[in-house]
Motif scaffolding. Structure first.
Motif, mmCIF file in Angstrom:
data_model
loop_
_atom_site.group_PDB
_atom_site.id
_atom_site.type_symbol
_atom_site.label_atom_id
_atom_site.label_comp_id
_atom_site.label_asym_id
_atom_site.label_seq_id
_atom_site.Cartn_x
_atom_site.Cartn_y
_atom_site.Cartn_z
ATOM 1 N N GLY A 93 0.806 -1.211 0.000
ATOM 2 C CA GLY A 93 0.000 0.000 0.000
ATOM 3 C C GLY A 93 0.837 1.256 0.000
ATOM 4 N N GLN A 94 1.968 1.239 0.735
ATOM 5 C CA GLN A 94 2.862 2.398 0.730
ATOM 6 C C GLN A 94 3.445 2.622 -0.657
ATOM 7 O OE1 GLN A 94 5.542 1.130 3.873
ATOM 8 N NE2 GLN A 94 4.643 2.568 5.326
ATOM 9 N N LEU A 95 3.853 1.523 -1.310
ATOM 10 C CA LEU A 95 4.377 1.639 -2.673
ATOM 11 C C LEU A 95 3.303 2.176 -3.614
ATOM 12 C CD1 LEU A 95 6.582 1.245 -4.779
ATOM 13 C CD2 LEU A 95 5.859 -1.161 -4.984
ATOM 14 N N ALA A 96 2.085 1.653 -3.489
ATOM 15 C CA ALA A 96 0.986 2.104 -4.347
ATOM 16 C C ALA A 96 0.741 3.601 -4.171
ATOM 17 C CB ALA A 96 -0.281 1.315 -4.022
ATOM 18 N N LEU A 97 0.726 4.059 -2.932
ATOM 19 C CA LEU A 97 0.470 5.473 -2.664
ATOM 20 C C LEU A 97 1.570 6.350 -3.245
ATOM 21 C CD1 LEU A 97 -1.727 7.121 -1.208
ATOM 22 C CD2 LEU A 97 -0.251 7.145 0.805
ATOM 23 N N ASN A 98 2.808 5.908 -3.153
ATOM 24 C CA ASN A 98 3.922 6.665 -3.732
ATOM 25 C C ASN A 98 3.823 6.702 -5.254
ATOM 26 O OD1 ASN A 98 6.267 7.605 -1.778
ATOM 27 N ND2 ASN A 98 5.422 5.743 -0.903
ATOM 28 N N ILE A 99 3.395 5.605 -5.870
ATOM 29 C CA ILE A 99 3.218 5.584 -7.324
ATOM 30 C C ILE A 99 2.120 6.565 -7.733
ATOM 31 C CG2 ILE A 99 2.484 4.174 -9.285
ATOM 32 C CD1 ILE A 99 3.804 1.772 -7.922
ATOM 33 N N LEU A 100 1.022 6.588 -6.991
ATOM 34 C CA LEU A 100 -0.054 7.528 -7.286
ATOM 35 C C LEU A 100 0.433 8.970 -7.167
ATOM 36 C CD1 LEU A 100 -3.160 5.899 -5.525
ATOM 37 C CD2 LEU A 100 -2.657 5.986 -7.972
ATOM 38 N N ALA A 101 1.242 9.239 -6.133
ATOM 39 C CA ALA A 101 1.770 10.590 -5.946
ATOM 40 C C ALA A 101 2.685 10.986 -7.101
ATOM 41 C CB ALA A 101 2.522 10.678 -4.620
ATOM 42 N N LEU A 102 3.538 10.079 -7.532
ATOM 43 C CA LEU A 102 4.425 10.358 -8.663
ATOM 44 C C LEU A 102 3.621 10.589 -9.935
ATOM 45 C CD1 LEU A 102 7.123 7.662 -7.870
ATOM 46 C CD2 LEU A 102 7.533 10.135 -7.888
ATOM 47 N N THR A 103 2.573 9.817 -10.133
ATOM 48 C CA THR A 103 1.710 9.989 -11.305
ATOM 49 C C THR A 103 1.006 11.342 -11.254
ATOM 50 O OG1 THR A 103 1.344 7.588 -11.384
ATOM 51 C CG2 THR A 103 -0.192 8.980 -12.621
ATOM 52 N N ALA A 104 0.500 11.709 -10.075
ATOM 53 C CA ALA A 104 -0.163 13.004 -9.919
ATOM 54 C C ALA A 104 0.790 14.147 -10.231
ATOM 55 C CB ALA A 104 -0.705 13.139 -8.494
ATOM 56 N N ALA A 105 2.072 13.948 -9.930
ATOM 57 C CA ALA A 105 3.086 14.981 -10.164
ATOM 58 C C ALA A 105 3.702 14.884 -11.559
ATOM 59 C CB ALA A 105 4.181 14.881 -9.103
ATOM 60 N N CYS A 106 3.090 14.053 -12.435
ATOM 61 C CA CYS A 106 3.533 13.922 -13.828
ATOM 62 C C CYS A 106 4.929 13.311 -13.945
ATOM 63 C CB CYS A 106 3.480 15.279 -14.533
ATOM 64 S SG CYS A 106 1.841 16.046 -14.500
ATOM 65 N N GLU A 107 5.290 12.467 -12.975
ATOM 66 C CA GLU A 107 6.603 11.817 -12.989
ATOM 67 C C GLU A 107 6.483 10.375 -13.491
ATOM 68 O OE1 GLU A 107 9.688 12.804 -12.350
ATOM 69 O OE2 GLU A 107 9.168 14.886 -11.933
ATOM 70 N N THR A 108 5.771 10.186 -14.598
ATOM 71 C CA THR A 108 5.592 8.840 -15.136
ATOM 72 C C THR A 108 6.911 8.242 -15.613
ATOM 73 O OG1 THR A 108 4.983 9.867 -17.244
ATOM 74 C CG2 THR A 108 3.188 9.207 -15.779
ATOM 75 N N HIS A 109 7.837 9.106 -16.047
ATOM 76 C CA HIS A 109 9.144 8.598 -16.480
ATOM 77 C C HIS A 109 9.872 7.952 -15.307
ATOM 78 C CE1 HIS A 109 12.872 8.284 -18.750
ATOM 79 N NE2 HIS A 109 13.516 8.896 -17.761
ATOM 80 N N PHE A 110 9.809 8.574 -14.137
ATOM 81 C CA PHE A 110 10.446 8.012 -12.949
ATOM 82 C C PHE A 110 9.783 6.676 -12.590
ATOM 83 C CE2 PHE A 110 11.054 7.445 -8.402
ATOM 84 C CZ PHE A 110 12.382 7.791 -8.213
#
Length: 423
Positions: A93-110
């Motif tokens: 769940g922590q990993l999922a939340l961090n992925i969502l945050a990165l996606t929200a911040a337009c960091e799909t490349h990361f």
């Protein structure tokens, strides 16, 4: 993202053309926006780094109406640092939340270069395997729902039986006889995402079941479950209006009740502010992939909110008396109580400290820090044990608390209790 994870072109286009919500959304108007600014300020000014807190704040900032570039940059760097330093040890769940945050911040490349979706797929399968073997996940069903939601939004590979694992069965969404509103709400978001991509009547029926259970926890003033679960419940109800009758929920009533609680200091912790803010903005986690990544003018919080003298915590003017009891009927059959005097406006933790000072042998305890405030880990040397699925439950006047020991303000003549319980 691997090509095998992409939706077929037509299906992807149809999904992107779907509206983010299927119902009319209530959100804070221009006048109410001023009242929610303390939540934004509280999140922006927090200094503590946390794998749980940072992504939640970043998501809330990105879903907000205004841009706060400096704060977004700060929390984005924290999220990246967490992934780099702790990625392998994060729970699913922590990993999922961090992925969502990165996606929200337009960091799909990361997300792609760090292979985060694949890593989450592995963790998610382990959660499902644990359910199949032991009957419960490695973490909890809130995290399982968050995993499914994230993989669905980012077109990850989901086992065919994902919806079945999320379904309402046995007591996995109940605790102490009460339905877990926030856990059910996350399940609704995940199932809604799945159903929009691949419509299925069984999934639709499951969403209807969840929505009915969520609405059963609605109170007369519009709170759903408790004040802290209401934000997630609002998100679930935003996207599922076809699953409940018109008039079953007054969205604006709930919105106003939540906004009224801000000035009372109810959301005094950054994590509570981050949990409720998206709903107040009329947004859900399904909107994360819809956030614009186009450059926008730099902006920041222009008016930093500071509490007026006496808000939200007033200086106590007199002492009050309460009773405090420690109960362990699982191990040692402890049932000890005492009466203590604490200043008016004291929180539960101050009562525990007063009882400990009065009789250390009978009432000593330990706590750990968390994003939600102090967490009681042991009383009289008896520790909460995840292997035995035990925890120290806080109660007031025989009712389980929705707030932690450091947040719940006690009143005169309250009957307070810490009780070793099973989950």
């Amino acid at each position: 993202m691997r090509l095998s994870q992409q939706l077929p072109l037509v299906g992807l286009l149809l999904f992107l053309l779907f509206p983010a919500h299927l119902c009319e959304i209530c959100a804070a108007d221009s006048k109410q926006q001023a009242k929610i600014s303390p939540l934004m300020t509280m999140m922006i000014q927090t200094k503590e780094r946390s794998p749980a807190l940072d992504p939640s704040i970043l998501i809330a900032l990105r879903l907000a109406r205004q841009d706060y570039k400096a704060a977004e940059k700060t929390f984005l760097e924290r999220v990246k640092q967490t992934i780099t330093e702790q990625g392998e040890t994060l729970s699913s769940g922590q990993l999922a939340l961090n992925i969502l945050a990165l996606t929200a911040a337009c960091e799909t490349h990361f997300v792609t270069t760090q292979n985060l979706v694949t890593k989450l797929e592995v963790k998610f399968r382990k959660e499902l395997n644990s359910i199949g073997v032991s009957g419960h996940p490695l973490t909890n069903y809130y995290q399982v729902g968050l995993d499914a939601l994230t993989l669905c939004l980012l077109n990850g590979t989901l086992p065919n039986q994902t919806a079945e694992y999320l379904s309402v069965k046995q007591n996995k969404y109940y605790f102490a006889g009460q339905f877990f509103v926030d856990t059910g709400a996350v399940a609704v978001l995940a199932l809604t995402c799945l159903n929009r991509k691949h419509p299925d009547q069984n999934i639709s029926n499951t969403i209807t079941q969840f929505v009915g259970m969520i609405l059963k926890r609605k109170t007369k003033d519009g709170i759903i479950g408790n004040i802290y679960s209401t934000g997630k419940a609002m998100q679930a109800l935003f996207v599922s209006s076809e699953h409940y009758d018109e008039g079953a929920w007054n969205c604006n009533e709930t919105l106003q009740t939540v906004i009224n609680q801000i000035s009372e200091g109810t959301f005094r912790l950054p994590i509570t502010a981050a949990q409720v803010l998206p709903a107040l903005e009329g947004k859900t986690y399904l909107d994360i992939t819809q956030i614009s990544c186009l450059p926008s003018p730099s902006a920041d919080l222009l008016h930093i909110w500071t509490p007026k003298p006496g808000e939200p915590t007033r200086q106590p003017t007199r002492n009050i008396f309460v009773t405090y009891r420690v109960v362990d009927l699982i191990n040692d059959h402890i049932n000890d109580s005492t009466s203590v005097s604490v200043p008016k406006g004291s929180v539960f933790l101050k009562v525990m400290e007063a009882a400990q000072a009065k009789n250390y042998t009978r009432f000593w305890f330990t706590t750990e820090s968390s994003d939600w405030g102090p967490y009681v880990t042991s009383v009289r040397g008896i520790e909460a044990n995840s292997n035995d699925r035990t925890y120290w439950q806080l109660l007031c006047n025989d009712q389980p608390l929705s707030q932690g020991a450091g947040s719940f303000v006690v009143s005169a003549d309250d009957r307070l209790e810490v009780k070793l319980s099973k989950y």
